[in-house]
Scaffold this active site. Sequence first.
Site, mmCIF file in Angstrom:
data_model
loop_
_atom_site.group_PDB
_atom_site.id
_atom_site.type_symbol
_atom_site.label_atom_id
_atom_site.label_comp_id
_atom_site.label_asym_id
_atom_site.label_seq_id
_atom_site.Cartn_x
_atom_site.Cartn_y
_atom_site.Cartn_z
ATOM 1 C CG ASP A 163 -11.433 64.611 70.190
ATOM 2 O OD1 ASP A 163 -11.692 64.994 71.099
ATOM 3 O OD2 ASP A 163 -10.592 65.195 69.449
HETATM 4 C C1 BGC Z 1 -8.763 65.272 72.687
HETATM 5 C C2 BGC Z 1 -7.841 63.998 73.282
HETATM 6 C C3 BGC Z 1 -8.722 64.014 74.159
HETATM 7 C C4 BGC Z 1 -10.669 64.800 74.219
HETATM 8 C C5 BGC Z 1 -10.447 65.387 76.434
HETATM 9 C C6 BGC Z 1 -9.394 66.479 72.467
HETATM 10 O O1 BGC Z 1 -8.886 67.829 72.540
HETATM 11 O O2 BGC Z 1 -8.248 65.557 71.021
HETATM 12 O O3 BGC Z 1 -7.604 63.071 72.652
HETATM 13 O O4 BGC Z 1 -8.915 63.035 74.331
HETATM 14 O O5 BGC Z 1 -9.636 66.468 73.939
HETATM 15 O O6 BGC Z 1 -9.250 65.865 76.611
#
Ligand code: BGC
Length: 756
Positions: A230
């Site tokens: 993530d």
């Molecule tokens: C989120 C993800 C997301 C990523 C990119 C993160 O903060 O938890 O689900 O895909 O950011 O935006």
Amino acid sequence: MEESDLNKLISKMTIEEKVQLLTGKTFWTTFSNDRLNIPSIFLADGPHGIRKVVGRDSLAMKGIKAICFPTAPALASSWNIDLAKRLGEALGEECISLDVQILLGPGVNQKRSPLCGRNFEYFSEDPILTGQIGTAFVLGVQSMGVGSSIKHYALNNQEYERFSSNSIVDERTMREIYLLAFEMIIKNAKPMTIMCSYNKINGIYASEHNYLIRDILKNEWGYEGFVLSDWMASNDKVESIKNGLDLEMPTKNQFRDDEVISAINKGDLDEKVVNEAVRRVLSVIFKTYKIPNNNISFDIEQHHQLAREIAIESMVLLKNENDILPLDLNEIKKIAILGDFAKNPRYQGAGSSNITSTQLDIPYDCLKNEIGHRIEIKYSQGYNSDTIDDKLIIEAVDIAKHSDVAIIFAGLPPSYESEGIDREHINLPPSHNHLIEEICKVQKKTVVILLNGSCVAMPWIDLPSAIIEAWLLGQACGSAIVDILLGKINPSGKLSETFPIVLEENPSFLNFGERDVIYGERIFIGYRYYEKKKIKPLFPFGFGLSYTTFEYKDITVDKEKITNKSDLNIVITIKNTGNRKGKEIIQVYVRDIESDLIRPIKELKAFKKIELDIGEEKKVKFTLKERDFAYWHPKYKTWIVESGDFEILVGSSSADIRLKKKIKMNSNFMFQIPLFRDSLLKDFFNHSKGRELLNNLFQEALDPDDNENFLEKITKMNMNLINDLPLNKIIDYLFLGKISYAKVDSLLLKLNSDLK
Ligand code: BGC
């Protein structure tokens, strides 16, 4: 690209080039390599629309325009596998036209608590519903040649301290509840990537979790895609790579790359491990990359109509006293539309999933366009913040009093549900609750339409005549709601999560929102808990009304006695007994009547959504397999099916079982686990070679005149008592030294080494 070509390519790469490929170049892209003709790919959020952020390499939130489809709980409440697949295909098509190679979604974490701020991005409290909808979604996306990244692996069920919280969980709970949907999607849809979560699991960061990433995901489930972090979830790049993480997102940090290079040079990190990560990343890059073709575009109107179709199927009719819905336009002259959400609907969640939609169907406008020429429609805002505004209430009450029906739009404002913050309670804002209560005092015919991403409390439940749970319905929310209100389409959604009466009844209530969060309720989340504790919720899992009625009849099974290796086919007949065409969601639950370990009263195992004309009846078939009867046994570290009676329960919701059938399971499952001096007799009985070992041991020690087999003799005694006796107690206290431990140990050694 073929495996051998990938390996050839990797052999030409320098260590620096390999390490570079294991981190994003920008917030959303991977590195290209001109020397070796490796293109860069674009990863975009997800999940219910494409959020392609361009122009700035930063945390900018706004993406270019795309269709905002209904959010995950809505889609799951449609229980429509075909729609989920079509949604995936549409998203895949949009990705192609926006030059996106990986869609960061869907989110497939279980809804452990209604408080999780991100519940609007997750499908359900039930892993089978999540797994089936998620599988169809991913198959749809990937059928377009675009990769899907299921997230967030794993046990990411709260937003509180989301970068560092620690989910403390036992293995059975993890396997049966929190990993199951991931497992189903990995095996059945083969998503090209999977995103690990921020949190720790039993003290280890998800991004460095060897057991979760390597042992379970890659080895046990045979996962072949790449694992990405993530955004900012990787803590130590060397440790992540060692433990199976392939791509770190987002942007490159030379300092971290240097650490990896130095670890390889020092021999702390095996280059083979790096090559393996590079191979996985390259394989997906070459599978998804296409030379950009700016001519490709998607049909915006068609996708908007798909968003509307999904929205219609997602809404759940929770209450409909005196069949007040659909609205009978012959009886109505004036309609009061109340609540700010009627003109400013909340239709998607806040955070990384936020879409810049191509258009928005406003509920008030849609109703006005549809029937404004023949019915007088009056609007009053009712609330403009969380706080009660008496002036607005007085105005709304006055309009409602002088109308034939009142339709109130209420729900959760963005500040109540957002990525990064958990909810504090499950209440609607006081101003929304007050509006509903005051309107219902003057207008009996009141319809409440709720726009929210997860369950809410309804202290006013008895007051309105009708309630529609409309979730966060995407950009076609307004037209879809009007289709249901006017009965152009019959509602057919059912709740993808239980609605408790009060938050305190939720099983995770005492263990939520902490740094070290103990999953103390274990496998008992959602309906599994409420049923076991005999707590009647406000609305049960799987519940939803229709404008028609259905009769369930004639359940048959192809065998009443089965083994764990044989499939069980179940057929039921369903009939539309009302006076409207409609769709019904038939749910099949399995109940293990008696088991070694505590199990839920019943668990969802299969479902189908069937459309029936007035008076039409259809036979519907379901097939259950070994895993549908199994549970994870922590001691034996595997899925086991126990012999004994099971019940097949078929119903219209978890609380409305219409048909039942008992079957006998004759499981030939044998535990292949090591046995020890203090293993219980039942462990020996359940082991393929255990009984033989006991026979050997005991016969020798018996009086030669005693012809009766010792095992037969003792099994005539109280079975429970015998079953639970450890072997050493029998040797010490029944055989009184006639059996030597040397003999016991040598037999056990043989049995255990045969296992290897
Ligand atoms: C989120 C993800 C997301 C990523 C990119 C993160 O903060 O938890 O689900 O895909 O950011 O935006």
